[in-house]
Design an enzyme around this catalytic site. Structure first.
Site, PDB file in Angstrom:
ATOM      1  N   ASP A 127       0.844  -1.191   0.000  1.00  0.00           N
ATOM      2  CA  ASP A 127       0.000   0.000   0.000  1.00  0.00           C
ATOM      3  C   ASP A 127       0.888   1.253   0.000  1.00  0.00           C
ATOM      4  OD1 ASP A 127      -3.063   0.754   0.662  1.00  0.00           O
ATOM      5  OD2 ASP A 127      -1.722   2.229   1.574  1.00  0.00           O
ATOM      6  N   ASN A 135      -2.721  12.765  -4.769  1.00  0.00           N
ATOM      7  CA  ASN A 135      -3.916  13.238  -5.472  1.00  0.00           C
ATOM      8  C   ASN A 135      -4.206  14.703  -5.155  1.00  0.00           C
ATOM      9  OD1 ASN A 135      -4.539  10.807  -6.805  1.00  0.00           O
ATOM     10  ND2 ASN A 135      -5.581  10.004  -4.997  1.00  0.00           N
ATOM     11  N   HIS A 140      -5.492  13.764  -9.655  1.00  0.00           N
ATOM     12  CA  HIS A 140      -5.774  12.330  -9.723  1.00  0.00           C
ATOM     13  C   HIS A 140      -5.065  11.655 -10.893  1.00  0.00           C
ATOM     14  CE1 HIS A 140      -8.772  11.991  -6.508  1.00  0.00           C
ATOM     15  NE2 HIS A 140      -9.148  13.226  -6.851  1.00  0.00           N
ATOM     16  N   ASP A 144      -3.027   8.277 -10.557  1.00  0.00           N
ATOM     17  CA  ASP A 144      -3.174   7.077 -11.390  1.00  0.00           C
ATOM     18  C   ASP A 144      -1.832   6.667 -11.989  1.00  0.00           C
ATOM     19  OD1 ASP A 144      -5.856   7.128 -10.822  1.00  0.00           O
ATOM     20  OD2 ASP A 144      -6.450   8.025 -12.743  1.00  0.00           O
ATOM     21  N   GLU A 170      -5.776   1.779  -3.798  1.00  0.00           N
ATOM     22  CA  GLU A 170      -4.329   1.793  -4.009  1.00  0.00           C
ATOM     23  C   GLU A 170      -3.638   0.574  -3.415  1.00  0.00           C
ATOM     24  OE1 GLU A 170      -5.149   4.430  -0.331  1.00  0.00           O
ATOM     25  OE2 GLU A 170      -6.058   3.997  -2.283  1.00  0.00           O
TER      26      GLU A 170
END
Length: 264
Positions: A127, A135, A140, A144, A170
Site C-alpha cells: 500500500d 492526489n 488524480h 493514477d 491503491e
C-alpha cells in the site's frame, strides 16, 4: 463474370469433358463388343448427351459447394470474432483496466490453490504511503500514474510464476508461489527499495517521494484466503503504525498457526 462464377464454370467444363471421354469409351467399347455400327448418331449422342446433362448438374453441384464453402468461411470468421470478443471480455473481467494486473475477484481464488503437504506460499499486501497527498497536490491523473508505476515495479521485482493483483483502491497484492517467510521478506524489501528509489511524478516543481508499506503472511496448506488476508492486513497496519516505508511480518506466524490449528 465473378471469380465464383469462373470457378463454377471451370469445374463444370472439366467434369463435362471427363464425362464425354468416359461416354465415348463406354459406348464405343460396347458397340464394338456387340458388333454394332458406329455412325454419326453415335458421335452426336456421346458428345451432346454429357453436355446437356453434365453441365447443368455439375454447375448446380459446384454452385452448392461454393455456397457451403462460403457459409463455412463465414462461420469460421464469426467463431474467430466471437473467441476474440470472449478473450477480451475474460481479460476485462479478470484484470484491472488501469494497471493490467489481476483484479480482486481473480486474485483471491489463486490463494486457495491446492498445496502439497509442507508446501507454502506467501501473500504480500502493498500500500503506498500518504497516497491521498499525491492526489491532493498533483491531481488524480498523477495519482493514477503513480499506481501504474507501482504496478510495473511489482512486475519487475517478482518472478513470472507469481501472481500480482490490484485488490482495490491503491492496495496491491502479490502471491509468491512456494516461498516462505524468510525469502518473502527479502523479496518484499527489494520491492520497497525499488519503489522508494524510483522516479515519480515528473515535471512537478515540488516532486513527491513515493514509498510503500508491506505486510506479509505465509499461506500454509489448508489455510483460508480470508484469514490470510486479515493476517497480512494486520501486518500492513503494523508497518503503517511504525512509521511507514517498512515491511512487517509481525503477526503472521502466530496468526497462521492458529488458522492451521483450526483446520486440523
Amino acid at each position: 463474370m465473378t471469380p465464383r462464377s469462373k470457378r463454377i464454370l471451370g469445374k463444370s467444363i472439366v467434369v463435362t469433358i471427363i464425362a464425354i471421354v468416359a461416354t465415348f469409351g463406354l459406348s464405343f467399347t460396347a458397340r464394338i463388343a456387340l458388333q454394332m455400327p458406329i455412325d454419326w448418331l453415335s458421335w452426336v449422342e456421346c458428345t451432346f448427351i454429357p453436355i446437356l446433362i453434365g453441365m447443368p448438374v455439375g454447375a448446380y453441384i459446384f454452385a452448392q459447394s461454393e455456397t457451403i464453402q462460403d457459409t463455412c468461411d463465414k462461420l469460421e470468421k464469426s467463431y474467430a470474432e466471437l473467441k476474440e470478443a470472449h478473450d477480451r471480455f475474460t481479460f476485462v473481467t479478470s484484470h484491472d483496466p488501469m494497471t493490467g494486473l489481476l483484479s480482486r475477484v481473480e486474485f483471491i481464488p489463486r490463494m486457495d490453490r491446492k498445496r502439497d503437504e509442507g508446501e507454502c506460499d506467501t501473500l504480500l499486501l502493498i500500500d503506498p504511503d500518504h497516497f491521498s497527498s499525491i492526489n491532493d497536490k498533483h491531481g488524480h491523473s498523477k495519482g493514477d500514474e503513480t499506481l501504474v508505476r507501482i504496478a510495473k515495479a511489482l512486475v519487475y521485482t517478482t518472478r513470472p510464476g507469481d501472481s500480482i493483483g490490484r485488490l482495490g483502491g491503491e492496495e496491491f497484492g502479490v502471491l509468491l508461489r512456494d516461498v516462505r517467510k524468510e525469502q518473502a521478506i527479502t523479496i518484499a524489501e527489494n520491492i520497497r527499495r525499488h519503489i522508494e528509489g524510483g522516479p515519480w511524478v515528473k515535471g512537478q516543481q515540488d516532486g513527491v517521494r513515493v514509498t510503500v508499506s508491506i505486510g506479509g503472511a505465509e499461506i500454509p496448506s489448508g489455510a483460508d484466503a480470508e484469514d490470510v488476508l486479515r493476517a497480512a492486513g494486520r501486518c500492513l497496519f503494523d508497518a503503517k503504525q511504525r512509521g511507514r516505508n517498512l515491511v512487517s511480518f509481525t503477526y503472521q506466524v502466530a496468526r497462521l498457526q492458529n488458522i492451521a490449528g483450526r483446520k486440523t
